[in-house]
Structure formats: C-alpha cells, structure tokens
Design a protein around this motif. Sequence first.
Motif, PDB file in Angstrom:
ATOM      1  N   TRP A  18       0.861  -1.116  -0.098  1.00  0.00           N
ATOM      2  CA  TRP A  18       0.094  -0.076   0.141  1.00  0.00           C
ATOM      3  C   TRP A  18       0.866   1.366  -0.124  1.00  0.00           C
ATOM      4  N   GLN A  35      -9.460  -2.245   8.579  1.00  0.00           N
ATOM      5  CA  GLN A  35      -9.556  -2.324   7.306  1.00  0.00           C
ATOM      6  C   GLN A  35      -9.590  -3.693   6.604  1.00  0.00           C
ATOM      7  N   LEU A  95      -5.284  -0.012   9.236  1.00  0.00           N
ATOM      8  CA  LEU A  95      -4.925  -0.907   8.086  1.00  0.00           C
ATOM      9  C   LEU A  95      -5.476  -2.528   8.676  1.00  0.00           C
ATOM     10  N   ALA A 145       3.159   0.332   3.444  1.00  0.00           N
ATOM     11  CA  ALA A 145       2.508  -0.795   4.334  1.00  0.00           C
ATOM     12  C   ALA A 145       2.614  -2.119   3.383  1.00  0.00           C
TER      13      ALA A 145
END
Length: 366
Positions: free
Chosen positions: A191, A234, A231, A201
């Motif tokens: 990411w 998510q 994250l 990430a």
Amino acid sequence: MNTGSVEPGDPKTVDVLVIGLGPGGASAARTAAAAGLDVLAVEHKRVLGEPVQCAEFIPNPMGAYARDAPIRQQRITGMQSILPSGHTHTSDFPGLMIDRAEFDRALAREAEAQGATLWTGTRLLRLDPAPGIAVLRRADTEYSIRYRTLVAADGPHSTTAARLGLAPLEVVQTRQYTVPLRQAFNDTFIWLSDAYPGGYAWLFPKGDVGNLGLGLDTRLQPDLKGPLEQLHRQLIKAGWVGATVHRRTGGAIPVGGPRKPLFQDRIVFVGDAGGLTHPITGAGIAAAVISGEAAGQAAAAFLHGDPTAFADYDEAMQDQFGPALDRAVARRQALTPLWLTPAAAEDATQRRGWVAFDDYFAAMAS
Ligand SMILES: Cc1cc2nc3c(=O)[nH]c(=O)nc-3n(C[C@H](O)[C@H](O)[C@H](O)COP(=O)(O)OP(=O)(O)OC[C@H]3O[C@@H](n4cnc5c(N)ncnc54)[C@H](O)[C@@H]3O)c2cc1C
C-alpha cells in the motif's frame, strides 16, 4: 553450537572475528572458515534468529539458500501495488516466503559445519582497532579477543561502526503483526499512501498467516501503531485477515545507501551494517548473504597476503549494489519534501517512488 574454549582474560587470537550472526555474518563466517581460517562469530541473541524482525520474503535466486523444508513456507508469484486512488498494479515478483528464524539458523549451521566457532549470548562491547582487540561480554564475563580481521555484520545500529566513531546510518522504523489469513494469496500486497510517509505498508502471505506491517520515516510521522491498526481493521472488514495478532515485531531498516567505503583498515562491513539494504523496498537479506560471502573471501585473500582485498571487496559491492541503491536514495530524496503535502496523495507521486512502476526508473525529472 560449537562453544570453543577461551578463558576470561586469555587474549585468544583469531583470523576472523565476525560480529553478528544474521544472514550477513553467518555467510561471512562460512566462507572464511571454508577458506581454512580460524573464525569466531558472535551474536548477542541467545537463540539465533529470534525474535524475527522480518517480513520473510526472499527473491527467487535466494531459494538456493532456503532448500530445507522448514524454511520454505510459500511460493509468491507477483506483487500487487495499491495506489492512493485504489488502483492496483500487478507485477511479476516471484520469490519465497520463508521461516526467517530457520533460515538464519541454517546459515549459521553451515558456518559451523565449515569449522567456525559460534558464540551466542555474546555482545561486542568495545574495540581497540589499532592492536585489533575486541572486548566481548558473554554470560557476565568479559573476553578480550585479538583479531587479524573483523567482519561487522551487526545490523542497522552497528556497534562496530559506533565504536569506530562512524556516523549512524539513516533508518526508517517498522512495525509488523502476524495475523491469520481468511483467504489464500499468492502475491504480496503493497500500500502506497500519504498515511505512510517515507515508506509503505505491506501484507506478505505465509500459508495461513500473513505478515502485515509498515515502515515510516518517524521524523515525518512518529506514530506507527495507529496507521497499522487502521490498516488491520480495514483488512478485517474486507474479510482478508482475522483480528488475532499472533506475533508483533519491528525494527530499523537502513535507507541512506551504502557506507563509502565498506571497510576501515582490516574491518569490513556487510549487509545492514554496511547500509546495503534497499532504501525503498527495505529488502536486505540477499545483499547480506552476497556481501557476507564476499567479505569472508576478502578476509581470506587479505590474510593470504593480498593488501587490496578489502578495497577490491568495496569496489565489487559498490559496483553490484551501488546503482540500485543510489537510485533509491535519489528517489527518497525527491519524495521527502512532498510527503506532508497534498502531492503525496496523488498516484503520480507514488508511482515515481515505488519500484513496480516504470516512472520509478525514468530519468529524474522531479
Ligand atoms: C520489519 C522488517 C521486515 C523486513 N522484511 C524483509 C523482507 O521481507 N525481505 C528482505 O530481504 N529483507 C527484509 N528486511 C531487512 C532484512 O531483515 C535485513 O536486511 C537483514 O536482516 C540484514 O541481515 P544482516 O545479517 O546484515 O543483519 P541482521 O539480520 O540485523 O543481523 C545482525 C545481527 O547482529 C547482532 N548484533 C547487533 N549488535 C551486536 C553486538 N554488539 N554484539 C553481537 N551481536 C550483535 C544482532 O542481534 C543481529 O542478530 C526487513 C527488516 C525489517 C526490520
């Protein structure tokens, strides 16, 4: 492991003293011992390879060093790079997910099999480079070791470099959770976002678990935990991973490029201690193994009478790794002023800063 026999105060002389038994130090110890040298390799961890501080991906060519079944965890075929807009770019990036602790231990066993003496639970305390004396602490006892050459394989915060008065390496900091995977993946995920200034990430799949982590320039963003937990949440919501955290780790990654030069007198730097880790991706296992092997051979050449062996090592490593590392350092420098601006949330900016995109390799326009 071979424990050797040295009494406290006995200034034992060794041909090669290796500080640190990560992949760099173990590889140096193996090649130096295979060349017939008397090698002592020391590591301050009590259990080699633990705790693991790694996302555990190696590129395919490193597979030759990961033949044992417990080391190989999963094949990886590609890399999916996710831009701020959500656009995903898929590229071929074949490699292996490994058990990093087993990988490090296998390399150390090979060094031992070649005759190197390994001391775990042993820390380099002090160095007196003129006579070539290192003071080590092992189980509350100090040992003085006289070395003919020394391989500094002691990682991103190299004690050897500090004792020589060399500047510390620029680093990014990382934080990583090992989490259960709710789906099988064959690719690594990256990411790219303004939420991760100076880094990115990742989720690297390893069978039924994945290494979910991020690296950041903490001068730009001191908090690693908040963005990682966000994250994680998510990905739980998306059904990719579970909420359990099996293991937490982290550590520093050198991002300033290689030490120049990679040696000082008869002391030679390898792997992270030499700044050979890639400043954009953070990958450093391959460079540690390659530089470690070359340093062990250079130590043998030096002790067999070649006065330029370490200069030759330095030239070979700068030739092999320099162009990629210099490009990465230049990319970091170009991106640094953009990180805390709206430009960091643009796909075009992130493309110029990540190795999967042609824009990264294009001539420096920014
Ligand atoms: C979170 C994270 C994820 C990563 N993921 C990847 C990845 O997926 N793939 C990849 O290629 N690279 C990855 N890296 C980078 C990789 O782990 C390093 O580049 C690699 O470990 C370098 O090997 P080395 O032998 O040079 O140093 P290290 O593996 O750091 O070994 C140095 C050793 O020296 C020892 N030591 C330090 N000081 C002393 C002292 N004074 N006395 C005695 N011993 C000492 C340390 O305990 C350590 O064991 C990652 C790094 C981090 C932090």
